[in-house]
Scaffold this motif. Structure first.
Motif, mmCIF file in Angstrom:
data_model
loop_
_atom_site.group_PDB
_atom_site.id
_atom_site.type_symbol
_atom_site.label_atom_id
_atom_site.label_comp_id
_atom_site.label_asym_id
_atom_site.label_seq_id
_atom_site.Cartn_x
_atom_site.Cartn_y
_atom_site.Cartn_z
ATOM 1 N N LEU A 1 63.331 41.151 22.990
ATOM 2 C CA LEU A 1 62.192 41.112 22.069
ATOM 3 C C LEU A 1 60.825 41.167 22.768
ATOM 4 C CD1 LEU A 1 61.407 40.496 19.017
ATOM 5 C CD2 LEU A 1 61.251 38.117 19.746
ATOM 6 N N HIS B 1 59.691 46.240 17.898
ATOM 7 C CA HIS B 1 59.471 44.795 18.038
ATOM 8 C C HIS B 1 59.566 44.096 16.681
ATOM 9 C CE1 HIS B 1 56.498 41.362 18.090
ATOM 10 N NE2 HIS B 1 57.397 40.958 18.947
ATOM 11 N N ARG C 1 62.357 41.339 15.310
ATOM 12 C CA ARG C 1 61.941 40.025 14.783
ATOM 13 C C ARG C 1 62.531 39.794 13.406
ATOM 14 N NH1 ARG C 1 57.422 36.703 17.180
ATOM 15 N NH2 ARG C 1 57.773 35.482 15.324
ATOM 16 N N ALA D 1 62.749 31.429 26.900
ATOM 17 C CA ALA D 1 61.564 31.133 26.083
ATOM 18 C C ALA D 1 61.635 29.735 25.480
ATOM 19 C CB ALA D 1 61.435 32.172 24.972
ATOM 20 N N GLY D 2 62.855 29.274 25.214
ATOM 21 C CA GLY D 2 62.984 28.004 24.508
ATOM 22 C C GLY D 2 63.213 26.823 25.416
ATOM 23 N N THR E 1 59.415 25.383 27.903
ATOM 24 C CA THR E 1 58.355 25.088 26.944
ATOM 25 C C THR E 1 58.595 23.719 26.284
ATOM 26 O OG1 THR E 1 59.703 26.457 25.489
ATOM 27 C CG2 THR E 1 57.696 27.442 26.354
ATOM 28 N N ARG F 1 47.261 40.225 27.309
ATOM 29 C CA ARG F 1 47.354 41.472 26.575
ATOM 30 C C ARG F 1 46.617 42.530 27.391
ATOM 31 N NH1 ARG F 1 50.301 38.399 24.366
ATOM 32 N NH2 ARG F 1 50.265 37.771 22.188
ATOM 33 N N PRO G 1 49.216 26.518 20.196
ATOM 34 C CA PRO G 1 50.245 26.318 21.243
ATOM 35 C C PRO G 1 51.358 27.341 21.144
ATOM 36 C CG PRO G 1 50.503 24.698 19.500
ATOM 37 C CD PRO G 1 49.221 25.419 19.224
ATOM 38 N N PHE G 2 51.584 27.873 19.938
ATOM 39 C CA PHE G 2 52.668 28.847 19.753
ATOM 40 C C PHE G 2 52.135 30.281 19.682
ATOM 41 C CE2 PHE G 2 54.496 24.915 17.810
ATOM 42 C CZ PHE G 2 55.586 24.779 18.669
ATOM 43 N N GLY G 3 50.890 30.498 20.098
ATOM 44 C CA GLY G 3 50.308 31.837 20.030
ATOM 45 C C GLY G 3 49.936 32.183 18.601
ATOM 46 N N ARG H 1 53.255 38.311 17.529
ATOM 47 C CA ARG H 1 54.054 37.747 18.617
ATOM 48 C C ARG H 1 54.082 36.231 18.612
ATOM 49 N NH1 ARG H 1 56.414 41.126 22.052
ATOM 50 N NH2 ARG H 1 55.580 43.225 21.963
ATOM 51 N N CYS I 1 55.244 32.538 18.404
ATOM 52 C CA CYS I 1 56.539 32.039 18.890
ATOM 53 C C CYS I 1 57.630 32.125 17.815
ATOM 54 C CB CYS I 1 56.366 30.595 19.340
ATOM 55 S SG CYS I 1 57.909 29.847 19.851
#
Ligand code: HEM
Length: 447
Positions: A98, A106, A110, A261-262, A265, A328, A386-388, A392, A394
């Motif tokens: 992903l 993408h 998702r 990713a999980g 974090t 980015r 915190p999660f963007g 994209r 989280c």
């Protein structure tokens, strides 16, 4: 100032570059940036204002600061910005996962993954997480000596992630953990040199070992006629819209990404919160009072009826965001607030800077009441990320919040912890903010 999003008229080349400097040849201003991205940004904001240019991590870069700027970056995904990963990370993550997909591909991936990460799906995970967490916490409390929290939390979070993905299937946890540790150690090395004895070389070897192992697990699952309701099961399901199923290689790439990713974090968020609570006994006491009404096994409804848990988790991640930022890159010349950002320049999503910015009075103070329901209206969009954000954002944010709420509720209800004196609690910030000592505790059961 209102952000200027329209890059069509007048042409971007009519606008000046943002103020700033490029620093040393090749190196630019990287060393100062790596020492503390927050101090780096604050110094330049004082000198140049909220938009400035620099040269860091091998690329000309424009920093945009403030909540509106973060919104502009999130809105730009697929329009004038795309994700940028370092070459080392690109080689270590599977090409079909992903995080490395763009555009329609993408979004499509998702859509496929999202149902498994919804808040509703998490309902069924609460008892599973509770039982795993209890087993680990009881072991920690029974240790005759001190506990080093960071590695202990890594083991726990890894087992939780494996359960989310593989459900009740038995997997070789020590084998996977060993290779996972070596793989992640290589993800953020400054020089990705592939030799058998380098961190990056070992990471590539461990990537292969993990892929071979996961490939066998997926093949065995593919042979079954019915899939259990875990994440691997949903990746293997035939899609309703007649699309072909994902290939085994793609599924393996995705599993590896999700483990990565999980993991660190949630380890970072929960471990740092434990430290913050040890340093703020009055907040810890309020937390204990807030969970006093929770009886018997935890449920999603019970956790939801305890908003102070979310306040604690949010304020912990505001003060110490587990991910300090992401990068980015512009896909065309674009104008922001009267300045031109040329195509191919980097634009950071500065999470750490957003959480310490002027939207937050006394930003260094740990005060969970900032997130009280009464103060909801005072919070600005783009100031707590915190999660963007944007396309994209989280994927695992609900899962992370549920996992961390279970841990926190159990900690507050049943355990007590004190910091071992004399340890070095100064922070290493990259890749994840972690006290040098790993947080040494005397950890005991209450009562
Ligand atoms: C406290 C815990 C967590 C934090 C702070 C966090 C933070 C983030 C952030 C900031 C991003 C966006 C990066 C960017 O903009 O490039 C992200 C993306 C992502 N996160 Fe998380 N995350 C957490 C937990 C998790 C968990 C538990 C999972 C899965 C089990 C997960 C899966 C993902 C995935 C797959 C993406 C990539 C999304 C995409 O590219 O579309 N995260 N996370």
């Amino acid at each position: 100032m209102t952000p200027q999003v329209d890059a069509s008229t007048p042409a971007p080349e009519n606008f000046p570059l943002p103020p700033g400097r490029s620093g040393l040849p090749l190196l630019g201003e990287t060393l100062e940036f790596l020492r503390s991205s927050r101090a780096f940004s604050e110094r330049r904001q004082r000198q140049y204002g909220p938009v400035f240019r620099t040269h860091v991590l091998g690329s000309p870069t424009v920093f945009l600061t403030g909540p509106e700027a973060m919104q502009w970056i999130f809105a730009g995904e697929g329009k004038y910005l795309k994700n940028r990963w370092s070459p080392g990370v690109r080689r270590l993550l599977g090409a079909r996962c992903l995080s490395l997909l763009e555009g329609e591909e993408h979004l499509e991936r998702r859509r496929l993954l999202a149902p498994h990460f919804s808040y509703a799906t998490m309902r069924g995970f609460v008892p599973v997480i509770e039982s795993l967490v209890t087993r680990h916490f009881e072991r920690w409390a029974a240790l005759p000596g001190e506990l080093t929290l960071w590695p202990a939390m890594r083991e726990l979070a890894f087992e939780i992630a494996l359960t989310l993905i593989f459900g009740q299937d038995a997997v070789d946890v020590p084998f996977l953990m060993h290779h996972f540790q070596r793989w992640t150690a290589g993800l953020f090395v400054p020089a990705p040199v592939n030799l058998p004895w380098t961190t990056f070389g070992k990471a590539l070897a461990s990537k292969k070992a993990m892929i071979d192992y996961l490939d066998k697990v997926v093949a065995e699952r593919q042979a079954r006629t019915e899939q259990p309701p875990d994440l691997l099961g949903s990746l293997l399901q035939r899609r309703e819209d007649g699309e072909p199923p994902l290939s085994r290689e793609t599924i393996v790439d995705e599993l590896q990404l999700l483990l990565f990713a999980g993991h660190d974090t949630t380890v970072t968020a929960t471990s740092n919160l434990v430290l913050l609570l040890a340093r703020h006994p009055e907040v810890l006491q309020r937390g204990r009072e807030a969970v006093a009404h929770l009886e018997g096994p935890l449920t999603l409804d019970g956790l939801r009826a305890t908003p102070y848990l979310v306040q604690l988790l949010h304020e912990g991640m505001r003060v110490i965001p587990p991910i300090g930022g992401a990068f980015r890159v512009t896909t065309r010349d674009v104008v922001y607030n009267g300045y031109r950002i040329p195509q191919g320049w980097a634009v950071p999503v500065s999470i750490r800077t957003a959480h310490a910015g002027s939207s937050w009075p006394e930003p260094d103070r740990f005060d969970p009441d900032r997130f009280s329901p009464e103060r909801a209206e005072q919070r600005k969009q783009g100031a707590f990320i915190p999660f963007g954000g944007g396309p994209r954002i989280c994927l695992g944010q609900h899962f992370a919040m549920v996992e961390m709420s279970v841990m926190l509720a159990l900690l507050l209800k049943h355990y007590t912890w004190e910091l071992v004196p004399g340890q070095d609690l100064s922070y290493i910030l990259v890749p994840f903010p972690k006290p040098r000592s790993g947080i040494q505790l005397r950890f005991r059961r209450l009562g």
